[in-house]
Design a protein around this motif. Structure first.
Motif, PDB file in Angstrom:
ATOM      1  N   GLY A 156       1.187   4.792 -15.416  1.00 40.92           N
ATOM      2  CA  GLY A 156       1.772   5.207 -16.591  1.00 40.92           C
ATOM      3  C   GLY A 156       3.015   6.418 -16.379  1.00 40.92           C
ATOM      4  N   LEU A 157       3.171   7.094 -15.162  1.00 41.20           N
ATOM      5  CA  LEU A 157       4.015   8.054 -15.114  1.00 41.20           C
ATOM      6  C   LEU A 157       5.476   7.276 -14.442  1.00 41.20           C
ATOM      7  CD1 LEU A 157       1.490  10.008 -13.009  1.00 41.20           C
ATOM      8  CD2 LEU A 157       2.993  11.257 -14.590  1.00 41.20           C
ATOM      9  N   ASP A 158       6.551   8.019 -15.025  1.00 47.79           N
ATOM     10  CA  ASP A 158       7.842   7.368 -15.062  1.00 47.79           C
ATOM     11  C   ASP A 158       8.912   8.076 -14.082  1.00 47.79           C
ATOM     12  OD1 ASP A 158       8.082   9.487 -17.053  1.00 47.79           O
ATOM     13  OD2 ASP A 158      10.046   8.576 -17.190  1.00 47.79           O
ATOM     14  N   TYR A 159       9.803   7.726 -13.759  1.00 53.14           N
ATOM     15  CA  TYR A 159      11.047   8.421 -13.406  1.00 53.14           C
ATOM     16  C   TYR A 159      12.265   7.833 -14.216  1.00 53.14           C
ATOM     17  CZ  TYR A 159      15.335   9.760 -11.109  1.00 53.14           C
ATOM     18  OH  TYR A 159      16.365   9.883 -10.929  1.00 53.14           O
ATOM     19  N   ASN A 160      12.809   8.191 -15.016  1.00 56.44           N
ATOM     20  CA  ASN A 160      13.769   7.641 -15.795  1.00 56.44           C
ATOM     21  C   ASN A 160      13.193   6.303 -16.791  1.00 56.44           C
ATOM     22  OD1 ASN A 160      15.824   9.509 -15.697  1.00 56.44           O
ATOM     23  ND2 ASN A 160      17.080   8.406 -14.188  1.00 56.44           N
ATOM     24  N   GLU A 161      12.036   6.438 -17.122  1.00 60.67           N
ATOM     25  CA  GLU A 161      11.283   5.503 -17.928  1.00 60.67           C
ATOM     26  C   GLU A 161      10.863   4.180 -16.999  1.00 60.67           C
ATOM     27  OE1 GLU A 161       9.817   6.055 -20.837  1.00 60.67           O
ATOM     28  OE2 GLU A 161      10.893   7.899 -21.135  1.00 60.67           O
ATOM     29  N   GLN A 162      11.133   4.299 -15.642  1.00 58.31           N
ATOM     30  CA  GLN A 162      11.021   3.133 -14.822  1.00 58.31           C
ATOM     31  C   GLN A 162       9.522   3.399 -14.290  1.00 58.31           C
ATOM     32  OE1 GLN A 162      12.660   0.052 -14.891  1.00 58.31           O
ATOM     33  NE2 GLN A 162      13.364   1.376 -16.793  1.00 58.31           N
ATOM     34  N   TYR A 163       8.837   2.537 -13.579  1.00 55.78           N
ATOM     35  CA  TYR A 163       7.601   2.427 -12.802  1.00 55.78           C
ATOM     36  C   TYR A 163       6.394   2.745 -13.444  1.00 55.78           C
ATOM     37  CZ  TYR A 163      11.274   3.209  -9.097  1.00 55.78           C
ATOM     38  OH  TYR A 163      12.537   3.138  -8.508  1.00 55.78           O
ATOM     39  N   ARG A 164       6.504   2.874 -14.674  1.00 55.14           N
ATOM     40  CA  ARG A 164       5.189   3.159 -15.551  1.00 55.14           C
ATOM     41  C   ARG A 164       4.125   1.953 -15.194  1.00 55.14           C
ATOM     42  NH1 ARG A 164       5.824   7.751 -18.882  1.00 55.14           N
ATOM     43  NH2 ARG A 164       7.839   7.836 -19.697  1.00 55.14           N
ATOM     44  N   ASN A 165       4.658   0.738 -15.072  1.00 52.75           N
ATOM     45  CA  ASN A 165       3.621  -0.377 -15.187  1.00 52.75           C
ATOM     46  C   ASN A 165       3.141  -0.648 -13.658  1.00 52.75           C
ATOM     47  OD1 ASN A 165       6.342  -0.880 -14.006  1.00 52.75           O
ATOM     48  ND2 ASN A 165       6.227  -3.019 -14.530  1.00 52.75           N
ATOM     49  N   LEU A 166       3.342   0.170 -12.819  1.00 60.74           N
ATOM     50  CA  LEU A 166       2.588   0.004 -11.388  1.00 60.74           C
ATOM     51  C   LEU A 166       0.988   0.407 -11.574  1.00 60.74           C
ATOM     52  CD1 LEU A 166       5.275   1.924  -8.867  1.00 60.74           C
ATOM     53  CD2 LEU A 166       5.237  -0.407  -9.742  1.00 60.74           C
ATOM     54  N   PRO A 167       0.395  -0.484 -10.799  1.00 62.99           N
ATOM     55  CA  PRO A 167      -1.103  -0.048 -10.957  1.00 62.99           C
ATOM     56  C   PRO A 167      -1.724   1.136  -9.974  1.00 62.99           C
ATOM     57  CG  PRO A 167      -0.832  -2.043  -9.647  1.00 62.99           C
ATOM     58  CD  PRO A 167       0.769  -1.581 -10.077  1.00 62.99           C
ATOM     59  N   TYR A 168      -0.694   1.597  -9.345  1.00 66.02           N
ATOM     60  CA  TYR A 168      -1.001   2.811  -8.152  1.00 66.02           C
ATOM     61  C   TYR A 168      -0.150   3.931  -8.656  1.00 66.02           C
ATOM     62  CZ  TYR A 168       2.895   0.445  -5.842  1.00 66.02           C
ATOM     63  OH  TYR A 168       4.325   0.223  -5.592  1.00 66.02           O
ATOM     64  N   VAL A 169      -0.249   5.034  -7.930  1.00 64.58           N
ATOM     65  CA  VAL A 169       0.291   6.059  -7.919  1.00 64.58           C
ATOM     66  C   VAL A 169       0.985   6.223  -6.487  1.00 64.58           C
ATOM     67  CG1 VAL A 169       0.425   8.587  -8.021  1.00 64.58           C
ATOM     68  CG2 VAL A 169      -1.096   7.308  -9.666  1.00 64.58           C
ATOM     69  N   GLY A 170       2.417   6.319  -6.679  1.00 60.68           N
ATOM     70  CA  GLY A 170       3.160   6.265  -5.491  1.00 60.68           C
ATOM     71  C   GLY A 170       4.203   7.358  -5.532  1.00 60.68           C
ATOM     72  N   ILE A 171       5.052   7.609  -4.402  1.00 61.74           N
ATOM     73  CA  ILE A 171       5.824   8.452  -4.060  1.00 61.74           C
ATOM     74  C   ILE A 171       7.400   7.917  -3.978  1.00 61.74           C
ATOM     75  CG2 ILE A 171       6.559  10.470  -2.690  1.00 61.74           C
ATOM     76  CD1 ILE A 171       3.872  10.919  -2.046  1.00 61.74           C
TER      77      ILE A 171
END
Ligand code: 5GP
Ligand code: MG
Length: 179
Positions: A156-171
């Motif tokens: 759910g968390l984005d960087y410039n609206e990207q990455y929200r669809n990842l099933p994990y939380v990453g750095i």
């Protein structure tokens, strides 16, 4: 691993285990309260959908969308889209993606308290206490994970609206935001 991700901080399995634990706690807490569960858009959407299915009690859903603005003299928050439910006298549970500086959550809580709910509690997936602004004393009632001071994406968390669809939380890899 996805392009641009340096490291996985919370795996899909860790998140799902914690969501089930929180769901059991909230099911007990809200068993006979028919809460209005308010999601703060957009970052919460994935956590919201997973949590909702683990809260096995009658409930109602709603959403608000807030954004920050920079005025000439101050920066603040504004409501882009308000909840639609009448929460006067109702038990309200806020679901948030991350409790960072505290600006968003403090604003959200004040906005909802003004509507006169019977109770108001906060459940946040992530808490970054190191980032809290001085003077913010609000505590989250339920926290998924306390994390270090790193910018995270995914679930759910984005960087410039990207990455929200990842099933994990990453750095993110630093080169992604240094570009
Ligand atoms: P606040 O600083 O007001 O507590 O958090 C404001 C918003 O900033 C959060 O709701 C979230 O959308 C965003 N945010 C804060 N920390 C992070 C982070 O590590 N990663 C991402 N993607 N967004 C963050
Ligand atoms: Mg965001």
């Amino acid at each position: 691993m996805e392009q641009g991700i340096d490291k996985i901080l919370l795996t899909e399995e860790q998140i799902q285990t914690r969501v089930r634990e929180l769901g059991a706690i909230l099911t007990a807490e809200y068993a006979d309260k028919n809460p209005v569960i308010v999601g703060v858009l957009k970052g919460v959407v994935v956590f919201y959908a997973d949590m909702l299915r683990q809260i096995k009690a009658p409930c109602q859903i709603d959403f608000m969308w807030i954004s920050s603005y920079k005025g000439t003299e101050s920066s603040g928050m504004t409501v882009r889209q308000d909840i639609t439910a009448d929460i006067r006298g109702r038990h309200v549970l806020i679901l948030e993606d991350i409790y960072d500086t505290g600006n968003s959550l403090t604003f959200t809580v004040e906005h909802l308290l003004a509507k006169g709910p019977a109770s108001l509690k906060i459940c946040t997936l992530l808490d970054k206490p190191e980032r809290r602004k001085p003077g913010i004393t609000l505590q989250a009632d339920y926290v998924g994970f306390t994390i270090p001071n790193e910018f995270v994406v995914g679930y759910g968390l984005d960087y410039n609206e990207q990455y929200r669809n990842l099933p994990y939380v990453g750095i993110l890899k630093p080169e992604v935001y240094q570009k």
